[in-house]
Every structure is written in C-alpha cells, then in structure tokens.
Write a protein that holds these residues in place. Sequence first.
Motif, short mmCIF file in Angstrom:
data_model
loop_
_atom_site.label_atom_id
_atom_site.label_comp_id
_atom_site.label_asym_id
_atom_site.label_seq_id
_atom_site.Cartn_x
_atom_site.Cartn_y
_atom_site.Cartn_z
N VAL A 72 0.63 -0.99 0.15
CA VAL A 72 -0.03 0.12 0.07
C VAL A 72 0.68 1.11 0.02
CG1 VAL A 72 -1.60 1.23 1.24
CG2 VAL A 72 -1.91 -0.97 1.17
N ARG A 73 1.84 1.27 0.98
CA ARG A 73 2.88 2.46 1.00
C ARG A 73 3.36 2.59 -0.48
NH1 ARG A 73 3.64 0.31 6.01
NH2 ARG A 73 5.60 -0.96 5.26
N LYS A 74 3.80 1.62 -1.25
CA LYS A 74 4.39 1.79 -2.70
C LYS A 74 3.43 2.27 -3.87
CE LYS A 74 7.57 -0.49 -5.54
NZ LYS A 74 8.58 -1.96 -5.82
N HIS A 75 2.27 1.34 -3.76
CA HIS A 75 1.39 1.72 -4.70
C HIS A 75 0.04 2.29 -4.56
CE1 HIS A 75 3.93 -1.16 -7.03
NE2 HIS A 75 4.04 -1.76 -6.23
N GLY A 76 -0.19 2.38 -3.18
CA GLY A 76 -1.75 2.78 -3.04
C GLY A 76 -2.66 1.61 -2.69
N GLY A 77 -3.86 1.99 -2.11
CA GLY A 77 -4.56 0.91 -1.59
C GLY A 77 -5.44 0.23 -2.79
N ARG A 78 -5.80 1.09 -3.77
CA ARG A 78 -6.45 0.36 -4.92
C ARG A 78 -5.85 -0.77 -5.52
NH1 ARG A 78 -9.09 4.25 -9.47
NH2 ARG A 78 -7.18 4.32 -10.31
N PRO A 79 -4.63 -0.71 -6.15
CA PRO A 79 -4.19 -2.07 -6.64
C PRO A 79 -3.94 -3.40 -5.77
CG PRO A 79 -2.58 -0.31 -6.46
CD PRO A 79 -3.68 0.37 -6.10
N VAL A 80 -3.98 -2.74 -4.32
CA VAL A 80 -3.77 -3.90 -3.56
C VAL A 80 -5.21 -4.51 -3.16
CG1 VAL A 80 -3.06 -4.58 -0.92
CG2 VAL A 80 -1.62 -2.93 -2.26
N ILE A 81 -6.15 -3.74 -3.05
CA ILE A 81 -7.60 -4.37 -2.86
C ILE A 81 -7.85 -5.35 -4.08
CG2 ILE A 81 -9.83 -3.76 -2.89
CD1 ILE A 81 -9.02 -1.36 -1.17
N ALA A 82 -7.37 -4.60 -5.44
CA ALA A 82 -7.75 -5.35 -6.45
C ALA A 82 -7.00 -6.85 -6.71
CB ALA A 82 -7.39 -4.65 -7.63
N ALA A 83 -5.88 -6.66 -5.92
CA ALA A 83 -5.12 -7.97 -6.13
C ALA A 83 -5.67 -9.02 -5.08
CB ALA A 83 -3.67 -7.71 -5.90
N GLY A 84 -6.06 -8.50 -3.68
CA GLY A 84 -6.77 -9.20 -3.03
C GLY A 84 -8.05 -9.74 -3.18
N ALA A 85 -8.76 -8.95 -4.21
CA ALA A 85 -10.30 -9.75 -4.39
C ALA A 85 -9.95 -10.80 -5.40
CB ALA A 85 -11.03 -8.43 -5.21
N GLY A 86 -9.03 -10.61 -6.36
CA GLY A 86 -8.58 -11.52 -7.26
C GLY A 86 -8.19 -12.91 -6.61
N LEU A 87 -7.44 -12.75 -5.51
CA LEU A 87 -6.95 -13.85 -5.08
C LEU A 87 -8.23 -14.60 -4.20
CD1 LEU A 87 -3.56 -12.77 -3.36
CD2 LEU A 87 -3.91 -14.42 -5.17
N LEU A 88 -8.96 -13.76 -3.57
CA LEU A 88 -10.30 -14.30 -2.89
C LEU A 88 -10.93 -15.14 -3.76
CD1 LEU A 88 -11.29 -11.39 -0.84
CD2 LEU A 88 -10.76 -13.56 0.12
N VAL A 89 -11.26 -14.64 -4.93
CA VAL A 89 -12.06 -15.30 -6.03
C VAL A 89 -11.44 -16.49 -6.41
CG1 VAL A 89 -12.93 -15.19 -8.13
CG2 VAL A 89 -13.24 -13.26 -6.78
N ALA A 90 -10.13 -16.36 -6.73
CA ALA A 90 -9.41 -17.54 -7.25
C ALA A 90 -9.18 -18.79 -6.13
CB ALA A 90 -8.06 -17.35 -7.66
N GLY A 91 -9.12 -18.18 -4.93
CA GLY A 91 -9.13 -19.32 -3.84
C GLY A 91 -10.44 -20.09 -3.62
N LEU A 92 -11.46 -19.24 -3.67
CA LEU A 92 -12.96 -19.95 -3.68
C LEU A 92 -13.13 -20.88 -4.70
CD1 LEU A 92 -15.18 -16.81 -2.47
CD2 LEU A 92 -14.90 -18.98 -0.95
N LEU A 93 -12.77 -20.45 -5.91
CA LEU A 93 -12.79 -21.48 -6.97
C LEU A 93 -12.05 -22.73 -6.89
CD1 LEU A 93 -13.05 -18.88 -9.80
CD2 LEU A 93 -14.88 -20.33 -8.97
N VAL A 94 -10.90 -22.57 -6.11
CA VAL A 94 -10.03 -23.75 -6.10
C VAL A 94 -10.54 -24.49 -4.80
CG1 VAL A 94 -7.73 -24.35 -5.65
CG2 VAL A 94 -7.86 -22.61 -7.10
N ILE A 95 -11.00 -23.92 -3.68
CA ILE A 95 -11.58 -24.72 -2.68
C ILE A 95 -12.64 -25.68 -3.35
CG2 ILE A 95 -12.93 -24.64 -0.70
CD1 ILE A 95 -11.24 -22.20 -0.16
N ALA A 96 -13.62 -24.91 -4.18
CA ALA A 96 -14.80 -25.53 -4.82
C ALA A 96 -14.44 -26.75 -5.65
CB ALA A 96 -15.64 -24.71 -5.68
N GLY A 97 -13.42 -26.56 -6.21
CA GLY A 97 -12.90 -27.52 -7.24
C GLY A 97 -12.14 -28.80 -6.20
#
Length: 423
Positions: A72-97
């Motif tokens: 966050v200190r390097k890039h700001g909050g928005r890209p970190v939230i975007a990365a976090g959201a992407g990992l959340l979605v990917a994780g749920l799909l992998v758990i489901a599989g």
Amino acid sequence: MKVTPVMDARTRRWRAALFLFMLATGVSLASWVARTPAVRDALDASTGSMGLVLFGLSIGSMAGVLISGGLVRKHGGRPVIAAGAGLLVAGLLVIAGGAALEVSGGVFGGLALFGAGMGLAEVAFNIEGAAVERTLGRPVLPVLHGCFSLGTVVGALLGMGLTAVRFPVGWHLAAVAVAVAAAGVWTVRAVPAGTGRDDVDDEGGDGERAGSGAGAGGGGLRAQPAVWSDRRLVLIGLVVLAMAFAEGSANDWLPLLMVDGHGTSATAGSLTFMLFAVAMTTGRFAGGPLLVRYGPAAVVRASALVAAVGVALVVFSSSALLAGAAVVLWGLGASLGFPVTISAAGEGAKDAAARVSAVATAGYVAFLVGPPSLGFLADRVGLRAAMIVVLVLLGGAALITGALRRPEASPVAEVPSAQSDLV
C-alpha cells in the motif's frame, strides 16, 4: 481532522464500496466455515488432517497481512484491494474444485489463495476507511468492521440453508466467488487512486490519505522488535493473543465442535456458527457506549470472562442445546477484544504505528495459526477437551487487562480503528 459538512457523491460511492466489499468478504469467509463439515466428509479427513488443511488459510493470511502494508505504501490501496479480490475469487474457486474432486491438496491450496487475498485486503481496507473518516470528520471504521461481521451472519445463514438441502459445496462456493468478483470490480472502480501511498504529499489534499496509511499499516517489521521492550505493550500483546485465539478457534472449529463433540447434525453445526456470528456482530455494533462509560480495561476484562463462561459451557455441558446457546456468550465476549486491544496499543505513544503493527501481528498469529493447531491436540483428547486451551487463555487475559487502561480518555471513534476482521 478535516470536516466536510456535506458528503459529495464521490465520497458516498467510495464509502459504500468499502461497506459492500467488507460485507462480501464476510459472506465468503462464513460460507467456507459453515461448509467445513461437508468438506471434511468429502475429503474423508480426520480432525488432525483437517487441521493441516486449515493451515493453508493461516499461511496465506499471514503472508498477505505481512506484505500488505508495504504494498500500500508503494502502490496505494486500490491495486492492493484489486489483487486481494482476485486472490479471494481464485481461492474460492480452487476450494470448490478441490472439494468436488475430493482432493485435500486442492482445498489446502485454495485456502492459501483465499487467505492471501483476505490478508492483502485487510490492511488496505483499514487505510481506505481511515481516509474516508478524515474526509468526513466522523467515524466510518466501526461500521466498516460491522459490515464484515454482518456478512458472516449472512454467509452462515446461506451455508446453513444449503447444508440442509444438501446443496453441493463446490457449486455453493463457486456461486459465492462470482458474487465476490462482482463486488470487487465495483469496489475497485469506486476507490480513488493513491490512498496510503508514501509519495503522496503529506500536506493538504491527499496528504491525509498518506497519513492514514501510515497509521494503519505503517511501522514496518524492523520497527516492531524494539517496541516490545515496553512491559505494558507485552501485556497488551498477551491479551490480544488470548482474545484473537478465542475468536479464531470459533471461526475454525465451531461447526465441527458441535457435530463431533455434541453429536449434532451438520445443519445444527452451521446454525451454531451463525449464532456466534450474530453475537459478534451485535457486540461490535453495541460496544461503543460501554467503552465510553467503563473504559477498555473493564470492558475487555468482562468480555474475556463472558467468553470464558461460554467456552466452559460448550466444553463441559452434556446438553447440545445448552452448548449451542452458550455460543452466544462466546461470541459476545470475543467481539470487542481484538479491536479494542489493538487500539490501546497505540495510545499516547510517539511510535504508535510500530506498536499497533507489532500487536496486530501478534494477534494475527494467534487468530490464524493458533486455532488450526488445536486439531493435533484434538486427535489425542477430542475437540471439546482441546478447547480447554481457549478457556485457560481467556482466564489469563482477564487478569492482565489493566494494561489497557489509557492515561487519558480517547474519543470512542478511535476505539475500533484496529486492523482486524478476518474478523
């Protein structure tokens, strides 16, 4: 703090986006927790093996939390939230599989991705929430954390209903992933760029965003060892260890505790977790007046004792109905411990950011890493008996909450400003 008399459309959308995504995150976490008995049965895993699977969530979450502040200190909050959201979605799909294919390694890997996404988003969301507070001149973080707890209630209800109708856990988690993806896209588009970034000017304009970033995610790992020379901070750290362990143990084990320890159905196990989530939500929304009137030391002491009574009834009662009702006490008692304790760590100190970061890290270790280890103990003594560890820690915490007593009264708006609500 800069006060804006009227909230403009941009700020309203920013705030609403944070509320929505925290709600979605709570739904996703509770959806996983409510379906752990179904996943355990699909994997044909023992309690100890399930503890190993749960370590995927712990490992991913700790990794995300530890690197989020720097990103966050390097890039700001928005890209970190975007990365976090992407990992959340990917994780749920992998758990489901992994659950659908009955592959323990797949569920472990999915939980690691899911945890990393939550850890990344956690610090970034606190930074964004603090920036909105500074813009509006009134509290936002209490409701932000409350939205996460409310999401856990919604997710628990959803999980209970789908468990009752034997809906496949893989399809359930995949549907939740789609909903989280939609919320994440809208949130990222609504969040302004640059919040919490170090290269944003500290004077005026976006400077308050940079300041909020320093407060919420600053301090750095190198600054943390030095602050532990303060005896008061050590005691605060011990309190947060106990309170976070109590909350995390319920999040990880409560449905299985009722199913395996009290012989209830999987649906009843999900209902019990829902009761815990409702109690947590109620405590977080209603705790402010108690903190103002009695102070953090007295409130956390009472909270620890209430939670201890709840855990004791769950462990020692022979009645599944009484044990299920006692979960309400467990949730109410655990609800305020983490945020109030972390808030107390930074009061009246020049190195507040480092102190808060150090105590928050200790709390996350207890919250994320400690509870899965109960699975190994449970293989020897049973899951109910293993929860005696939680009871002992809560009793110890109640004896040292005097460390939370603040030299001067702080505004209640600052109380919930902790980096918590994986929690």
